[in-house]
Structure formats: C-alpha cells, structure tokens
Design a protein around this motif. Sequence first.
Motif, short mmCIF file in Angstrom:
data_model
loop_
_atom_site.label_atom_id
_atom_site.label_comp_id
_atom_site.label_asym_id
_atom_site.label_seq_id
_atom_site.Cartn_x
_atom_site.Cartn_y
_atom_site.Cartn_z
N ILE A 40 0.85 -1.18 0.00
CA ILE A 40 0.00 0.00 0.00
C ILE A 40 0.90 1.24 0.00
N ILE A 41 0.79 2.03 -1.08
CA ILE A 41 1.64 3.22 -1.24
C ILE A 41 0.74 4.44 -1.44
N LYS A 42 -0.22 4.59 -0.55
CA LYS A 42 -1.10 5.75 -0.62
C LYS A 42 -0.50 6.89 0.20
N ALA A 43 -1.00 8.11 -0.03
CA ALA A 43 -0.58 9.28 0.74
C ALA A 43 0.94 9.44 0.73
N ASN A 44 1.51 9.41 -0.48
CA ASN A 44 2.96 9.53 -0.65
C ASN A 44 3.69 8.48 0.18
N ALA A 45 3.17 7.23 0.10
CA ALA A 45 3.74 6.11 0.84
C ALA A 45 3.80 6.42 2.33
N TYR A 46 2.64 6.90 2.86
CA TYR A 46 2.53 7.26 4.28
C TYR A 46 3.60 8.30 4.65
N GLY A 47 3.91 9.18 3.71
CA GLY A 47 4.88 10.23 3.97
C GLY A 47 6.32 9.84 3.77
N HIS A 48 6.58 8.63 3.28
CA HIS A 48 7.95 8.14 3.13
C HIS A 48 8.52 8.37 1.74
N GLY A 49 7.70 8.90 0.82
CA GLY A 49 8.16 9.15 -0.54
C GLY A 49 7.80 8.00 -1.46
N TYR A 50 6.72 8.18 -2.26
CA TYR A 50 6.22 7.06 -3.06
C TYR A 50 7.20 6.63 -4.13
N GLN A 51 7.97 7.57 -4.68
CA GLN A 51 8.91 7.20 -5.74
C GLN A 51 10.00 6.27 -5.21
N GLU A 52 10.58 6.65 -4.08
CA GLU A 52 11.65 5.85 -3.51
C GLU A 52 11.13 4.48 -3.05
N VAL A 53 9.98 4.48 -2.40
CA VAL A 53 9.42 3.23 -1.91
C VAL A 53 9.04 2.31 -3.06
N ALA A 54 8.38 2.86 -4.08
CA ALA A 54 7.97 2.04 -5.22
C ALA A 54 9.16 1.47 -5.96
N ASN A 55 10.19 2.27 -6.13
CA ASN A 55 11.37 1.79 -6.85
C ASN A 55 12.08 0.65 -6.11
N VAL A 56 12.03 0.69 -4.78
CA VAL A 56 12.63 -0.38 -3.99
C VAL A 56 11.80 -1.66 -4.08
N LEU A 57 10.47 -1.52 -4.11
CA LEU A 57 9.59 -2.67 -4.01
C LEU A 57 9.18 -3.28 -5.34
N LYS A 58 9.38 -2.57 -6.44
CA LYS A 58 8.85 -3.06 -7.71
C LYS A 58 9.47 -4.38 -8.15
N ASP A 59 10.66 -4.67 -7.67
CA ASP A 59 11.31 -5.94 -8.02
C ASP A 59 11.39 -6.90 -6.84
N HIS A 60 10.69 -6.58 -5.75
CA HIS A 60 10.73 -7.43 -4.56
C HIS A 60 9.94 -8.70 -4.83
N GLU A 61 10.50 -9.84 -4.51
CA GLU A 61 9.89 -11.12 -4.85
C GLU A 61 8.56 -11.37 -4.17
N HIS A 62 8.30 -10.71 -3.04
CA HIS A 62 7.06 -10.97 -2.31
C HIS A 62 5.97 -9.94 -2.60
N ILE A 63 6.25 -8.93 -3.39
CA ILE A 63 5.26 -7.90 -3.73
C ILE A 63 4.68 -8.21 -5.10
N SER A 64 3.39 -8.56 -5.11
CA SER A 64 2.73 -8.92 -6.36
C SER A 64 1.85 -7.81 -6.92
N MET A 65 1.43 -6.89 -6.05
CA MET A 65 0.54 -5.81 -6.46
C MET A 65 0.87 -4.56 -5.66
N PHE A 66 0.32 -3.44 -6.12
CA PHE A 66 0.39 -2.20 -5.36
C PHE A 66 -1.02 -1.68 -5.14
N GLY A 67 -1.24 -1.05 -3.99
CA GLY A 67 -2.53 -0.47 -3.68
C GLY A 67 -2.38 1.01 -3.37
N VAL A 68 -3.32 1.80 -3.87
CA VAL A 68 -3.30 3.25 -3.66
C VAL A 68 -4.71 3.72 -3.32
#
Length: 260
Positions: A40-68
């Motif tokens: 879940i990367i809503k609200a700017n990834a809970y204030g952590h920066g959605y770009q940075e968080v998404a870029n880290v998780l997009k290739d993570h083996e356990h992340i199959s989807m994203f929610g916003v």
Amino acid sequence: MKRGVTVTHYRDTHALIRLDYLQDNVNTLYQRVQKPMMAIIKANAYGHGYQEVANVLKDHEHISMFGVATLKEAIDLRKLGIEQDILVLGAIPLKDLDFVIDYDITLTLFSKEYMEEIVELYHHEKPVKVHIKIDTGMNRIGLKTKTEFEDVLRNYPKDIFQIDGVFTHFATADDPLQNDAYENQLNMFYDIVGDHQFRYIHCQNSASMMYHHEEKSNLARIGIAMYGVDPAGEESVHLKQVMSLYSRVVMIKKIKKERK
C-alpha cells in the motif's frame, strides 16, 4: 552500511528514510503470512516518498501488487515504470475512466449503481479490471449483503468487466478486546464469497497479518506495518522504523521553578 534517503527542505530538521528497513519489514511480514502481498503506497507512501518506496519494491519477490487511494497515485506509479497490477482502493471520478483503461489500472467495484455508471460511460475495447469490495463492518464503501454480491456477479457485463478479485477491510483487527468483531467480519466475508473463485481474495491488512492467523485468502495487504509502525500504536519488537526525524537544538534556557 546504511542505505536510505535523507529528505530536507533547507531546515535543520530532516527525515532519514531507511529503505533497507522497509525491505526487512516486508520480509518479516511475509514470514508470518507466507503469501504474496500488495504494497500500500497511498498518501505519498505514508509520507515516506512514493517514488523511492515504489522503486525499492517493484522488483521485490514478495510484492505482487500495489494499492493506492486515488487514481492520480496509480498513474504516478505507472509513470515510474511499475508493471504490476495497481488497485485503487477508493472510488474514482468516472469522468476519468479513459485514464483507467489507458494506464491499465484496477478499480474497486463497490456497488451495483457504480457498476451501471461505468457501463454507461464505457467505450473501449479492453475491459475494466476490478476487485469487488465487500463491506463486512468497516462501514466504508462496499457491498453489504450476499444478495447484493450475487446480484453484481449475475448481472455484470462480461465484455466490459474483468473481475480479478474480491476483498474486505477489518475495523478492529488491531484490538485484542474486539476479537469477536474481527471473527464476525471474517466469517461474514467468506459466507458472502461462498464458492466463487477469484484470482485474488484478500482481507488481511497489517493488523490482521500481525495479530491473527488466516489461511483462506491468497493475498495480503501490507500497509502501515511495512513502514515499521505497529497498527495498535505499540512499540514493535518485530518491525524496524523506516523513518526517523532529526533536528538541531538551537537554544537551551534555564528557567526558575515557579514558587507557589
């Protein structure tokens, strides 16, 4: 070596975002549920920066989807190069339905009326991908009864909709004194879903993942716990705090104790 992002705006106060801790939390929660997860990367990834968080998780083996929460957030993720399915958990203005198709976004289908509105506006070759939301007691959007759920499944145009999932959201999963309420929601959810099969069945939020055991669903939604915050507001011994705030003391004063 610390791997993180420092966010500052020309002030003595700055936030340090530990992206390695973020990944550690994902791995910790995966060990608890042993199933694919939706980040879940809503609200700017809970204030952590959605770009940075998404870029880290997009290739993570356990992340199959994203929610916003909003369509804009979903489109922003697509523009970052996110290829996984992206579910908008809230309602969107249907005047923007063309963007949903263009960016291959998945919508939440939460009422028969909303379904009918989409049908009226639909003029595309590709179907609209949706997850059906069932309201089992959170009292946000969602179908309230098995009758409503069956009515949607019986009447949705199969050339317009691609139903990929069904889900609900718990109201009290983080409160041990409300375990009966949690169990009631869980039982209601599976009673409404019945024998219907979907690509994704998901009801586990962060609190449910941490405090309860549930095996029927095949996807878990990892939200606030991913960022190292215990859903109950307690200090966690299992999660690592992803964000830390630092500042500089600019002045120390000594004051006299008030005499009564």
